[in-house]
Design an enzyme around this catalytic site. Sequence first.
Site, PDB file in Angstrom:
ATOM      1  N   GLU A 131      41.710  -7.280  -9.763  1.00 44.35           N
ATOM      2  CA  GLU A 131      41.023  -6.506  -8.733  1.00 44.35           C
ATOM      3  C   GLU A 131      40.027  -7.375  -7.963  1.00 44.35           C
ATOM      4  OE1 GLU A 131      38.894  -2.086  -8.532  1.00 44.35           O
ATOM      5  OE2 GLU A 131      39.083  -3.126 -10.454  1.00 44.35           O
TER       6      GLU A 131
ATOM      7  N   LYS B 294      42.520   1.739  -2.886  1.00 44.66           N
ATOM      8  CA  LYS B 294      42.285   2.413  -4.166  1.00 44.66           C
ATOM      9  C   LYS B 294      42.015   3.889  -3.919  1.00 44.66           C
ATOM     10  CE  LYS B 294      39.729   1.515  -8.478  1.00 44.66           C
ATOM     11  NZ  LYS B 294      38.749   0.610  -9.117  1.00 44.66           N
TER      12      LYS B 294
ATOM     13  N   CYS C 168      43.130  -0.342 -11.219  1.00 40.98           N
ATOM     14  CA  CYS C 168      42.149  -0.167 -12.285  1.00 40.98           C
ATOM     15  C   CYS C 168      41.968   1.282 -12.715  1.00 40.98           C
ATOM     16  CB  CYS C 168      40.821  -0.807 -11.889  1.00 40.98           C
ATOM     17  SG  CYS C 168      39.737  -1.145 -13.309  1.00 40.98           S
TER      18      CYS C 168
ATOM     19  N   PRO D 262      14.465 -20.654 -29.392  1.00 38.18           N
ATOM     20  CA  PRO D 262      13.508 -20.551 -30.499  1.00 38.18           C
ATOM     21  C   PRO D 262      14.240 -20.031 -31.739  1.00 38.18           C
ATOM     22  CG  PRO D 262      12.698 -19.453 -28.512  1.00 38.18           C
ATOM     23  CD  PRO D 262      14.146 -19.725 -28.307  1.00 38.18           C
ATOM     24  N   LEU D 263      14.376 -20.865 -32.751  1.00 37.50           N
ATOM     25  CA  LEU D 263      15.165 -20.525 -33.935  1.00 37.50           C
ATOM     26  C   LEU D 263      14.217 -20.185 -35.083  1.00 37.50           C
ATOM     27  CD1 LEU D 263      18.010 -20.372 -35.196  1.00 37.50           C
ATOM     28  CD2 LEU D 263      17.800 -22.805 -35.763  1.00 37.50           C
ATOM     29  N   SER D 264      14.171 -18.913 -35.452  1.00 34.53           N
ATOM     30  CA  SER D 264      13.199 -18.452 -36.449  1.00 34.53           C
ATOM     31  C   SER D 264      13.745 -18.454 -37.869  1.00 34.53           C
ATOM     32  CB  SER D 264      12.747 -17.039 -36.096  1.00 34.53           C
ATOM     33  OG  SER D 264      13.804 -16.113 -36.282  1.00 34.53           O
ATOM     34  N   GLY D 265      15.062 -18.578 -38.016  1.00 40.29           N
ATOM     35  CA  GLY D 265      15.653 -18.490 -39.346  1.00 40.29           C
ATOM     36  C   GLY D 265      16.026 -17.077 -39.744  1.00 40.29           C
ATOM     37  N   GLY D 266      15.933 -16.114 -38.806  1.00 36.71           N
ATOM     38  CA  GLY D 266      16.343 -14.742 -39.057  1.00 36.71           C
ATOM     39  C   GLY D 266      17.739 -14.474 -38.548  1.00 36.71           C
ATOM     40  N   VAL D 267      18.209 -13.250 -38.743  1.00 42.49           N
ATOM     41  CA  VAL D 267      19.575 -12.878 -38.369  1.00 42.49           C
ATOM     42  C   VAL D 267      19.807 -13.016 -36.871  1.00 42.49           C
ATOM     43  CG1 VAL D 267      21.143 -10.893 -38.173  1.00 42.49           C
ATOM     44  CG2 VAL D 267      20.020 -11.383 -40.357  1.00 42.49           C
ATOM     45  N   ASP D 268      18.847 -12.579 -36.063  1.00 38.40           N
ATOM     46  CA  ASP D 268      19.067 -12.538 -34.618  1.00 38.40           C
ATOM     47  C   ASP D 268      19.170 -13.925 -33.993  1.00 38.40           C
ATOM     48  OD1 ASP D 268      19.050  -9.779 -34.693  1.00 38.40           O
ATOM     49  OD2 ASP D 268      16.899  -9.647 -34.349  1.00 38.40           O
ATOM     50  N   SER D 269      18.155 -14.754 -34.184  1.00 36.27           N
ATOM     51  CA  SER D 269      18.208 -16.086 -33.581  1.00 36.27           C
ATOM     52  C   SER D 269      19.327 -16.926 -34.194  1.00 36.27           C
ATOM     53  CB  SER D 269      16.860 -16.803 -33.728  1.00 36.27           C
ATOM     54  OG  SER D 269      16.528 -17.006 -35.087  1.00 36.27           O
TER      55      SER D 269
END
Length: 735
Positions: free
Chosen positions: A45, A114, A175, A355-362
């Site tokens: 499209e 369309k 579409c 910014p890498l924090s060591g958590g799941v998200d980053s």
Amino acid sequence: MGRKVTVAVCTLNQWALDFEGNLNRILQSIQEAKELGALYRTGPELEICGYSCEDHFHESDTYLHSWQVLVELLKSPTCKDILIDVGMPVQHRNVSYNCRVAFFNRKIILIRPKMILCDDGNYRETRWFSCWTKDRQIEDFYLPRMITAVTNQSTVPIGDAVISTRDTCIGFEICEELWNPQSRHIPLSLDGVEIISNGSGSYMELRKAYVTVDLVKSATFKSGGAYLFSNLRGCDGQRIYFNGCSCVAVNGEIVSRGQQFGLIDVEVTTATIDLEDIRSYRAKNRSRCHLAASNKPFPRIYVDFSLSDDEDIHLTTNPPIQWHYLSPEEEISLGPACWLWDYLRRSGQGGFFLPLSGGVDSSSTACIVFSMCTQICEAIKKGESQVLYDVRKIMCQPDYTPSDPMELCNKLLVTCYMASENSSRETKQRASQLASQIGSYHFPILIDTAVNAALGIFTAATGLLPIFKSKGGCPRQNLALQNIQARIRMVLSYLFAQLMLWVRGRPGGLLVLGSSNVDEALRGYMTKYDCSSADINPIGGISKTDLKSFLYYAKNRFFLPSLSEILEAPPTAELEPLADGQITQTDEQDMGMTYAELSEFGTLRKTYKCGPYSMFEKLVHKWSDKCTPKEVAEKVKHFFRCYAINRHKMTVLTPSYHAETYSPDDNRFDLRPFLYRVHWNWQFKTIDDAVIQMSKEKRTSVSRVGYEQSKTNPNSPTTTLSSSFTKNDRQGVLI
């Protein structure tokens, strides 16, 4: 008599307003289609101008440049002796239409507008286009002079018509017409149209690929025929990602398909179809034939051309194939990575800063970048010259070739652990281990000096020094001290993003990546203009639950053992003081709800269109095994209070890859106010009244059971239990 035809559906990674690049990709797709033996080529499209031009469709320049591109296509020798249709905007009698333009050997055959536009989800098509409402009617369209100079045509048909060749008939859907309850493919097939082409701009959502496939298959299951579905791929300048999946279906079965995700800009998928298979399939369905005999015909535009060959006996038709659906974890691994790649190579920047924090998200964001690097290396090994060209352009090294994903990740991704006095050694270690395993250029910093400097300015101006709640401060002081840490991280992120390539001896700058998930955005669990503020966010439309599942998948797919510890650690912002070196703050405790509950709230709010009372009504039954009606009511009210208080944060939400159906993105997908009456008085009273009513009904039910038991067993304790329940319930209602 010829009976076999080879057709081509094209997946193109177009870019809004990139007329030169879009033209080159269309020409490449036509060339590849011809080399594969196709005599009919269709594409996605609005492929000439790009789908997401949005308010540029109000500008006459967009239409001018689209016609200029069509001139180049008509003149190109590549387009000789092949029937082609392309997608572009067209203005007819001062009305703008989203159209397919079919042409053959320097002659325009038909302009098909369309007829059903899409206005849900991320789509706003009626803002720019109008529907063609004249059923099975055509009009004269007066061509621009630049087109007439090439085609020697002054007018061509525009409207709801089909193309008749020597051997078959071709019709069109665009579409949304496939998704609509009154799809055009049924009346088209009843009129003898054997090939139906759909140029589409369908974007990706998690777990939704099967919807398109089922619709394409069903389009030819009831009434037979061949259905050609061509879709866009990539990020053409928006939050959405077009995920390809171009395919061909014949008589209810998929016979050929393209990739769902990929880095190549042009993918041509062909299929050889036996027209007699379509005719026999339709002929045996007697009820269909009786209906077709009375079907109102479409205008037919004849073109003196045959898609088949009298000597086509050597051609092998495509047999049905099994569609392999990707898991949600695979979709997260591939889709956002491809979106990042498009954004990076088109932004002119040299890589990413995270910014890498060591958590799941980053960590999820870092793994998605690593997935991008993996896909790049795999594509280069397969000989994809465009991918290699783009890598070298980003690196400003004309002779560079990546050796492996880790080596490439080291050049494209800079990660930084931004520690404060409230950070733990465990999160620092987890961040360092993950960075080492994916190969990113990683370093830690301390932000305390900057935080103390900001607090020093405040103290100098006011004579007061805020302290944390754990040290005797009030909630306002506590929150302010957390927010200043988060905002300092954002400032430092942009400082390092602008200068790290200078430090490393390379030109350019880095894009700052955000890593706030969709649930945190929904709850407003973020600081405005903190480190959730970034240039783009690949996980901003993905739930915490899905991100955890993705990390389990990534641990094995990319051999990243450090993800095990990251998954086991409780999510925490680490903005409050530690106790004996241990974390005292967790996200779910701060939010007052679990991530699983947030996902439920989000789905009901957006996908199922629930206000506070409707949400309570559904959850009071769904959660009846773990919560009383009063507890459900309090959870729902707490969510809507938080939602109202924090909705304003969505106005500055970092542009995020769209994935979940309940994304709260204020800018496009979730058009709701950003200023609410926080107390929801009327709505919450309705919930409270329902809780009272349910309590009365339960008391009546328990009393009745107790009365029946007391008649047969005078010593039964049920009567006492009923009395106790009533007392407690009344106390609850008063509270």
